[in-house]
Design an enzyme around this catalytic site. Structure first.
Site, PDB file in Angstrom:
ATOM      1  CG  ASP A   8      -0.338   0.148   2.522  1.00 34.49           C
ATOM      2  OD1 ASP A   8       0.915   0.208   2.583  1.00 34.49           O
ATOM      3  OD2 ASP A   8      -1.062   0.234   3.536  1.00 34.49           O
ATOM      4  CB  CYS A  65       0.658  -2.758   4.640  1.00 26.30           C
ATOM      5  SG  CYS A  65       0.343  -3.873   6.015  1.00 26.30           S
ATOM      6  CB  THR A  67       1.680  -3.359  10.956  1.00 26.66           C
ATOM      7  OG1 THR A  67       0.505  -3.743  10.219  1.00 26.66           O
ATOM      8  CG2 THR A  67       1.414  -2.090  11.751  1.00 26.66           C
ATOM      9  CG  HIS A  98       9.013 -24.487  11.764  1.00 27.70           C
ATOM     10  ND1 HIS A  98       9.023 -24.323  13.130  1.00 27.70           N
ATOM     11  CD2 HIS A  98      10.210 -25.052  11.454  1.00 27.70           C
ATOM     12  CE1 HIS A  98      10.171 -24.771  13.630  1.00 27.70           C
ATOM     13  NE2 HIS A  98      10.909 -25.210  12.629  1.00 27.70           N
ATOM     14  CG  ASN A  99       4.803 -21.430   9.608  1.00 26.87           C
ATOM     15  OD1 ASN A  99       5.639 -20.606   9.963  1.00 26.87           O
ATOM     16  ND2 ASN A  99       4.140 -22.175  10.485  1.00 26.87           N
ATOM     17  NE  ARG A 109       3.202   4.082   8.058  1.00 29.05           N
ATOM     18  CZ  ARG A 109       1.912   4.293   7.863  1.00 29.05           C
ATOM     19  NH1 ARG A 109       1.012   3.690   8.617  1.00 29.05           N
ATOM     20  NH2 ARG A 109       1.508   5.112   6.913  1.00 29.05           N
ATOM     21  NE  ARG A 132       8.889 -30.743  14.818  1.00 27.80           N
ATOM     22  CZ  ARG A 132      10.105 -30.347  14.449  1.00 27.80           C
ATOM     23  NH1 ARG A 132      10.822 -31.079  13.609  1.00 27.80           N
ATOM     24  NH2 ARG A 132      10.618 -29.208  14.899  1.00 27.80           N
ATOM     25  CG  HIS A 133       7.544 -28.412  10.503  1.00 30.22           C
ATOM     26  ND1 HIS A 133       7.161 -27.834  11.688  1.00 30.22           N
ATOM     27  CD2 HIS A 133       8.871 -28.654  10.617  1.00 30.22           C
ATOM     28  CE1 HIS A 133       8.206 -27.728  12.477  1.00 30.22           C
ATOM     29  NE2 HIS A 133       9.260 -28.220  11.860  1.00 30.22           N
ATOM     30  NE  ARG A 136       3.319 -30.177  14.435  1.00 34.18           N
ATOM     31  CZ  ARG A 136       4.466 -30.203  15.083  1.00 34.18           C
ATOM     32  NH1 ARG A 136       5.410 -29.315  14.809  1.00 34.18           N
ATOM     33  NH2 ARG A 136       4.701 -31.102  16.015  1.00 34.18           N
TER      34      ARG A 136
HETATM   35  C1  RB5 Z   1      -1.980   2.501   6.516  1.00 35.74           C
HETATM   36  O1  RB5 Z   1      -1.999   3.680   7.243  1.00 35.74           O
HETATM   37  C2  RB5 Z   1      -1.848   1.312   7.460  1.00 35.74           C
HETATM   38  O2  RB5 Z   1      -3.030   1.134   8.178  1.00 35.74           O
HETATM   39  C3  RB5 Z   1      -1.493   0.078   6.667  1.00 35.74           C
HETATM   40  O3  RB5 Z   1      -0.311   0.293   5.969  1.00 35.74           O
HETATM   41  C4  RB5 Z   1      -1.250  -1.201   7.442  1.00 35.74           C
HETATM   42  O4  RB5 Z   1      -0.324  -1.031   8.463  1.00 35.74           O
HETATM   43  C5  RB5 Z   1      -2.444  -1.946   7.860  1.00 35.74           C
HETATM   44  O5  RB5 Z   1      -2.344  -3.035   8.436  1.00 35.74           O
END
Ligand code: RB5
Length: 144
Positions: A8, A65, A67, A98-99, A109, A132-133, A136
């Site tokens: 994004d 994005c 987070t 594992h996944n 960020r 084993r993975h 799962r």
């Molecule tokens: C955008 O501001 C923010 O919400 C997005 O990048 C993200 O972190 C959402 O999970």
């Protein structure tokens, strides 16, 4: 290997870092946007990347994005997708080992270019351990 990449607006700047690393390391790229810093909705791009991977047009995906949480939640709504949030290079290795994750989600960020490059290195250099993975991972199914 063909890699789908999307973000994004919060991930847009570090998407360039991802594209540059992939290009330098010889991967084919499908940059699914966005192509400028204007505010966009992360589910739109997560869905595009996830569908490209789920349908086999791309071998794996990289999403960013703010987070990494939003894109991972959205991508995991697509059947066959195992999108993993990787806050460090170690997360990336474990998500593969594992996944058997097929999309990596990066927290734009809460990272820097060097961490992103190490994380991508681990992601692409690490294989699923199976054993084993496998049992799962096979239990991860949409149910209702
Ligand atoms: C955008 O501001 C923010 O919400 C997005 O990048 C993200 O972190 C959402 O999970």
């Amino acid at each position: 290997m063909k890699i789908a990449v999307g973000s994004d607006h919060a991930g847009f700047e570090y998407k360039k870092t991802v594209l540059s690393w992939l290009e330098r390391n010889g991967y084919e790229i499908n940059d699914m946007g966005p192509y400028n810093e204007e505010s966009v909705d992360y589910p739109d791009y997560a869905r595009k990347v996830a569908i490209a991977v789920a349908e086999g047009q791309c071998d794996s995906g990289v999403l960013l994005c703010g987070t990494g949480i939003g894109v991972s939640i959205a991508a995991n709504k697509i059947k066959g997708i195992r999108a993993a949030l990787a806050c460090s290079p170690e997360f990336a290795s474990l998500a593969r080992q594992h996944n058997n994750a097929n999309i990596i989600c990066l927290p734009a960020r809460f990272t820097d270019a060097s961490i992103i490059e190490q994380t991508l290195h681990n992601w692409f250099m690490t294989d699923f351990e199976g054993g084993r993975h496998e049992k799962r991972v096979n239990k991860i199914e949409p149910c209702c």
